[in-house]
Write an enzyme that holds these catalytic residues in place. Structure first.
Site, PDB file in Angstrom:
ATOM      1  N   TYR A 158       0.938  -1.167  -0.064  1.00 34.83           N
ATOM      2  CA  TYR A 158      -0.018   0.105  -0.021  1.00 34.83           C
ATOM      3  C   TYR A 158       0.928   1.373  -0.057  1.00 34.83           C
ATOM      4  O   TYR A 158       0.333   2.551  -0.017  1.00 34.83           O
ATOM      5  CB  TYR A 158      -0.972  -0.016   1.228  1.00 34.83           C
ATOM      6  CG  TYR A 158      -1.988  -0.871   1.075  1.00 34.83           C
ATOM      7  CD1 TYR A 158      -3.461  -0.664   0.742  1.00 34.83           C
ATOM      8  CD2 TYR A 158      -1.979  -2.168   1.297  1.00 34.83           C
ATOM      9  CE1 TYR A 158      -4.440  -1.478   0.559  1.00 34.83           C
ATOM     10  CE2 TYR A 158      -3.016  -3.242   1.322  1.00 34.83           C
ATOM     11  CZ  TYR A 158      -3.876  -2.696   0.930  1.00 34.83           C
ATOM     12  OH  TYR A 158      -5.248  -3.593   0.686  1.00 34.83           O
ATOM     13  N   ASP A 353      -6.237  -6.499   5.480  1.00 36.44           N
ATOM     14  CA  ASP A 353      -7.223  -6.028   4.449  1.00 36.44           C
ATOM     15  C   ASP A 353      -8.110  -7.269   3.900  1.00 36.44           C
ATOM     16  O   ASP A 353      -9.416  -7.211   4.189  1.00 36.44           O
ATOM     17  CB  ASP A 353      -6.768  -5.395   3.114  1.00 36.44           C
ATOM     18  CG  ASP A 353      -7.689  -4.607   2.359  1.00 36.44           C
ATOM     19  OD1 ASP A 353      -8.862  -4.555   2.679  1.00 36.44           O
ATOM     20  OD2 ASP A 353      -7.327  -4.068   1.198  1.00 36.44           O
TER      21      ASP A 353
END
Length: 464
Positions: A158, A353
């Site tokens: 990310y 996630d």
């Protein structure tokens, strides 16, 4: 209900000193209502929050809401998806809350949510996952799910360090890897997109430290470090090793690792056990190991006994916070088959996630899953809906506001306004138990009454 996006209301500022928040009785709380269905669920949630504060404190405390802009509303009004004034407000007032935001299409900011986390260094994504009685679930025993996920928020893939296939940047990096680093296993180098996965010791330590502090404060049973270190040895494997080291170095009196508990337990079961037999019990393949590896396991057993027997032995380790680890793919299986084995989970960005959304499905979906993004060092925190904007339902007063409402519970807990948090949570649970729910639950519950978003908020306020 909201103040101009450029003029903050009168009120106090939340501050932090020595790691502890100082919250006035009239704090200014910036909020982003969100895009799509965000408008409906924010209006409903704000009513619930204000009613709970009034009920809990009888007018002695009050939230001064301060609307700031991001997403479509910001773009339409300012031609900017994430105005600097919004970031400045969150920096100044420390604690805020937001609805779901649209991700811009066609370049620029990849994700407004990720941008907020990175610009404010909100390194913890806090995702509690808990079932409320009556919520429809696809699993047989949703009541076994009661976990809190600490997802690292700023590193891993990310970080956004990636380059598209056949671009100059990708070609340059691949050429460097092949020529300078002697990398041979990029299967199709000419057409590969390529990314970089940074995982740091400091980033790991501050996340695991936050998870352990939370687990100790809330009297939880264990912290599980979830990783894929069997494959990514120097990123995810390092996360596991640094996590264990953080527990041992900073929380020695309060924690015990799973392997340490085995070593101590073996001695308790057999006071005369030798170091070698203890090593065999810990590592069933001990006799097949190389001599060097056997010496390492023996040294681990001896060191554990010397360092911990007096403080953790004779069963005292059973009262300590257990630190363990699990491979990510096995975790996704075991949260279904043995959910009670997991309590607090500390993990990297991508794993977190996947795991948080998979767990949310077990307790009724992300429509009722809360989230918070926190920097425990600076005090900055933004609590948020964990679902998308669902634009086809926008302004229909239809969708479930539970995710924002429960994110507000997290916010009030963070502010130590626990009376408000408890009131909201118990009211939500009572309303669902009465089968007075929005359409997403009503269609799955026998004998339920379908409520609009605003009506669900009214029912919750009534149940306070």
């Amino acid at each position: 209900m909201s103040t101009s996006a450029t003029t903050p209301p009168d009120g106090g500022r939340i501050t932090i000193e020595n790691g502890k928040l100082d919250v006035p009785d009239n704090p200014v709380i910036p909020f982003i209502e969100g895009d799509g269905t965000g408008r409906d669920i924010w209006r409903a949630s704000q009513r619930v929050f204000d009613a709970a504060v009034e009920k809990a404190y009888g007018g002695k405390r009050k939230i001064n809401w301060y609307e700031v802009l991001a997403g479509e509303k910001a773009f339409n009004e300012t031609n900017n998806w994430l105005p600097e004034e919004t970031l400045a407000a969150f920096r100044e007032y420390l604690v805020g809350i937001k609805g779901p935001l649209t991700t811009p299409i066609g370049g620029g900011i990849r994700s407004l949510n990720v941008a907020l986390r990175q610009k404010l260094d909100l390194y913890v994504c806090l995702r509690p996952v808990k079932w409320y009685e009556g919520v429809p679930s696809p699993v047989k025993r949703p009541q076994d799910v009661d976990m809190v996920i600490f997802r690292e928020n700023t590193e891993d893939i990310y970080a956004g360090i990636e380059y598209p296939s056949e671009s100059d940047e990708a070609n340059k990096l691949i050429t460097f890897l092949q020529n300078e680093m002697n990398v041979k296993n990029i299967r199709f180098p000419k057409t590969s997109g390529i990314g970089v996965k940074p995982v740091s010791r400091e980033g790991t330590e501050r996340l695991v430290r936050a998870a352990i502090n939370y687990a100790l404060e809330k009297k939880r049973r264990s912290v599980t470090l979830v990783h894929k270190g069997n494959i990514m040895k120097f990123t995810e494997g390092a996360f596991r090793d640094w996590g264990y080291a953080t527990a041992a170095n900073e929380f020695r009196d309060e924690t015990v690792s799973e392997r340490e508990s085995w070593i101590l337990g073996n001695r308790e079961d057999n006071p005369d056990i030798s170091l070698a037999d203890n090593a065999r019990a810990v590592e069933p393949g001990y006799d097949l190991m190389t001599e060097g590896r056997q010496k390492e396991v023996l040294a681990e057993v001896e060191q554990t006994m010397n360092a911990l027997w007096e403080s953790h032995g004779s069963g005292k380790w059973k009262e300590k916070l257990l630190i363990r680890d699990a491979i990510a793919d096995i975790t996704l299986q075991q949260v279904l088959t043995r959910a009670k084995s997991f309590d607090v989970i500390a993990t990297l960005n991508l794993n977190g996630d996947y795991i948080s959304d998979a767990l949310a499905a077990q307790i009724g979906g992300i429509g009722i899953a809360p989230g918070g993004n926190i920097n425990y060092l600076t005090g900055h925190a933004i609590f948020e809906a964990t679902h998308g904007t669902a634009p086809k339902y926008a302004d229909q007063d239809k969708v479930n506001p539970g995710s924002v409402i429960l994110s507000g519970v997290l916010m009030f807990q963070y502010m130590k306004w626990n009376e408000v948090a408890d009131l909201i949570e118990s009211s939500l649970e009572k309303t669902i138990a009465q089968k007075r729910v929005t359409y997403d639950f009503e269609r799955l519950m026998e004998g339920a009454t379908k409520l609009k978003t605003s009506e669900f908020a009214s029912a919750m306020i009534e149940n306070m």
